[in-house]
Design a protein around this motif. Structure first.
Motif, mmCIF file in Angstrom:
data_model
loop_
_atom_site.group_PDB
_atom_site.id
_atom_site.type_symbol
_atom_site.label_atom_id
_atom_site.label_comp_id
_atom_site.label_asym_id
_atom_site.label_seq_id
_atom_site.Cartn_x
_atom_site.Cartn_y
_atom_site.Cartn_z
ATOM 1 N N PHE A 125 0.801 -1.226 0.000
ATOM 2 C CA PHE A 125 0.000 0.000 0.000
ATOM 3 C C PHE A 125 0.837 1.281 0.000
ATOM 4 N N GLY A 126 2.164 1.159 0.015
ATOM 5 C CA GLY A 126 3.022 2.340 0.010
ATOM 6 C C GLY A 126 3.032 3.100 1.326
ATOM 7 N N ILE A 127 2.639 2.420 2.411
ATOM 8 C CA ILE A 127 2.588 3.067 3.721
ATOM 9 C C ILE A 127 3.903 2.808 4.456
ATOM 10 N N ASP A 128 4.660 3.860 4.689
ATOM 11 C CA ASP A 128 5.970 3.767 5.340
ATOM 12 C C ASP A 128 5.804 4.108 6.827
ATOM 13 N N ILE A 129 5.535 3.094 7.647
ATOM 14 C CA ILE A 129 5.247 3.312 9.064
ATOM 15 C C ILE A 129 6.406 3.998 9.794
ATOM 16 N N PRO A 130 7.679 3.545 9.633
ATOM 17 C CA PRO A 130 8.758 4.254 10.335
ATOM 18 C C PRO A 130 8.799 5.750 10.014
ATOM 19 N N ALA A 131 8.473 6.123 8.782
ATOM 20 C CA ALA A 131 8.432 7.553 8.431
ATOM 21 C C ALA A 131 7.264 8.238 9.144
ATOM 22 N N PHE A 132 6.109 7.551 9.213
ATOM 23 C CA PHE A 132 4.955 8.114 9.929
ATOM 24 C C PHE A 132 5.254 8.295 11.414
ATOM 25 N N LEU A 133 6.088 7.419 11.982
ATOM 26 C CA LEU A 133 6.403 7.488 13.416
ATOM 27 C C LEU A 133 7.349 8.633 13.755
ATOM 28 N N SER A 134 7.964 9.246 12.765
ATOM 29 C CA SER A 134 8.969 10.276 13.029
ATOM 30 C C SER A 134 8.413 11.476 13.788
ATOM 31 N N ASP A 135 7.090 11.714 13.692
ATOM 32 C CA ASP A 135 6.519 12.843 14.441
ATOM 33 C C ASP A 135 5.993 12.424 15.813
ATOM 34 N N GLY A 136 6.171 11.146 16.174
ATOM 35 C CA GLY A 136 5.769 10.677 17.502
ATOM 36 C C GLY A 136 4.288 10.366 17.630
ATOM 37 N N ALA A 137 3.562 10.364 16.504
ATOM 38 C CA ALA A 137 2.128 10.090 16.561
ATOM 39 C C ALA A 137 1.714 9.231 15.373
ATOM 40 N N LEU A 138 0.678 8.428 15.579
ATOM 41 C CA LEU A 138 0.149 7.592 14.510
ATOM 42 C C LEU A 138 -1.346 7.400 14.766
ATOM 43 N N ASP A 139 -2.170 7.689 13.756
ATOM 44 C CA ASP A 139 -3.610 7.477 13.854
ATOM 45 C C ASP A 139 -3.982 6.284 12.988
ATOM 46 N N ILE A 140 -4.690 5.334 13.578
ATOM 47 C CA ILE A 140 -5.155 4.153 12.856
ATOM 48 C C ILE A 140 -6.667 4.108 13.004
ATOM 49 N N THR A 141 -7.367 4.079 11.860
ATOM 50 C CA THR A 141 -8.827 4.077 11.883
ATOM 51 C C THR A 141 -9.360 2.754 11.352
ATOM 52 N N TYR A 142 -10.281 2.187 12.103
ATOM 53 C CA TYR A 142 -11.053 1.017 11.712
ATOM 54 C C TYR A 142 -12.338 1.604 11.124
ATOM 55 N N ALA A 143 -12.402 1.688 9.789
ATOM 56 C CA ALA A 143 -13.523 2.324 9.092
ATOM 57 C C ALA A 143 -14.420 1.231 8.518
ATOM 58 N N THR A 144 -15.642 1.127 9.023
ATOM 59 C CA THR A 144 -16.506 -0.001 8.686
ATOM 60 C C THR A 144 -17.417 0.258 7.502
ATOM 61 N N GLY A 145 -17.827 -0.846 6.879
ATOM 62 C CA GLY A 145 -18.831 -0.792 5.826
ATOM 63 C C GLY A 145 -20.212 -0.604 6.436
ATOM 64 N N ALA A 146 -21.197 -0.370 5.591
ATOM 65 C CA ALA A 146 -22.552 -0.040 6.058
ATOM 66 C C ALA A 146 -23.233 -1.173 6.818
ATOM 67 N N GLY A 147 -22.788 -2.419 6.628
ATOM 68 C CA GLY A 147 -23.479 -3.542 7.254
ATOM 69 C C GLY A 147 -22.848 -4.065 8.520
ATOM 70 N N VAL A 148 -21.855 -3.404 9.040
ATOM 71 C CA VAL A 148 -21.185 -3.892 10.246
ATOM 72 C C VAL A 148 -21.972 -3.417 11.464
ATOM 73 N N ASP A 149 -22.632 -4.381 12.118
ATOM 74 C CA ASP A 149 -23.496 -4.062 13.253
ATOM 75 C C ASP A 149 -22.741 -4.114 14.574
ATOM 76 N N ASP A 150 -23.279 -3.376 15.533
ATOM 77 C CA ASP A 150 -22.852 -3.490 16.921
ATOM 78 C C ASP A 150 -23.601 -4.682 17.499
ATOM 79 N N ILE A 151 -22.863 -5.678 17.952
ATOM 80 C CA ILE A 151 -23.484 -6.882 18.511
ATOM 81 C C ILE A 151 -23.597 -6.758 20.025
ATOM 82 N N GLY A 152 -22.909 -5.814 20.593
ATOM 83 C CA GLY A 152 -22.847 -5.681 22.052
ATOM 84 C C GLY A 152 -21.521 -6.248 22.528
ATOM 85 N N ASP A 153 -20.858 -5.540 23.407
ATOM 86 C CA ASP A 153 -19.527 -5.949 23.875
ATOM 87 C C ASP A 153 -18.577 -6.170 22.706
ATOM 88 N N SER A 154 -18.606 -5.265 21.741
ATOM 89 C CA SER A 154 -17.725 -5.359 20.574
ATOM 90 C C SER A 154 -16.517 -4.464 20.783
#
Length: 192
Positions: A125-154
């Motif tokens: 994917f061309g994602i260079d994690i060590p370069a992203f870490l150089s600023d001391g921060a990293l954001d990772i998002t779990y972005a769901t599709g429209a059908g991903v339900d909350d089942i409870g205790d997820s």
């Protein structure tokens, strides 16, 4: 006499030069999905720099948690790392362009663990994690599709694991320091 002082000063400088050793670093953040199609963003901050060797990002259902990622073409998640998509993942083969994680659990109640190496994220994917870490921060998002339900205790764990380079005194450093102190003692004794 001046030569001894110069040699002693050089030895002392060498003795205090930091040596680097790889030190493992791991941090896990757990968040809960509380509604349908809810995106979860994991903000890792105050991160040490990577030593450049390979590391891992692991995304996994927390123990006892289940997710609805099984049969529908709208049940998937994208992994977004500092704004760049690092793949679409699913528990079935019915998602176009999706990567099947081989989940466990019953239909609509899936458990999973996805470990992505830094080198595979760079190659795929061309994602260079060590370069992203150089600023001391990293954001990772779990972005769901429209059908991903909350089942409870997820609850979803995201773990960041890599080696950091930290200055650590080695035994040879202490030996050189001791030699420098001995030479300073000899130089002082000759002066008296």
């Amino acid at each position: 006499m001046l030569k001894i002082k110069i040699i002693t000063a050089a030895i002392m400088l060498i003795a205090f030069a930091p040596l680097s050793t790889a030190v493992p670093f791991t941090e896990t953040i757990t968040l809960e999905q509380t509604s349908r199609s809810q995106d979860l963003t994991y903000n890792f901050t105050n991160l040490p720099s990577s030593d450049g060797s390979d590391g891992f990002i692991t995304v996994a259902s927390a123990p006892g948690s289940e997710f609805d990622l099984s049969t529908s073409s709208i049940e998937w998640f994208d992994l977004v790392i500092d704004g760049t998509t690092g793949g679409r993942y699913t528990c079935s083969g019915s998602v176009a362009g999706g990567i099947n994680m081989g989940c466990g659990g019953a239909t609509n109640k899936n458990t999973f663990s996805l470990a992505l190496s830094f080198s595979s994220l760079l190659a795929d994917f061309g994602i260079d994690i060590p370069a992203f870490l150089s600023d001391g921060a990293l954001d990772i998002t779990y972005a769901t599709g429209a059908g991903v339900d909350d089942i409870g205790d997820s609850f979803l764990d995201v773990t960041l694991a890599y080696n950091t380079s930290t200055a650590v005194p080695e035994p040879s450093t202490f030996a050189i320091l001791g030699l420098g102190l001995v030479l300073m003692g000899i130089a002082r004794r000759r002066k008296v």
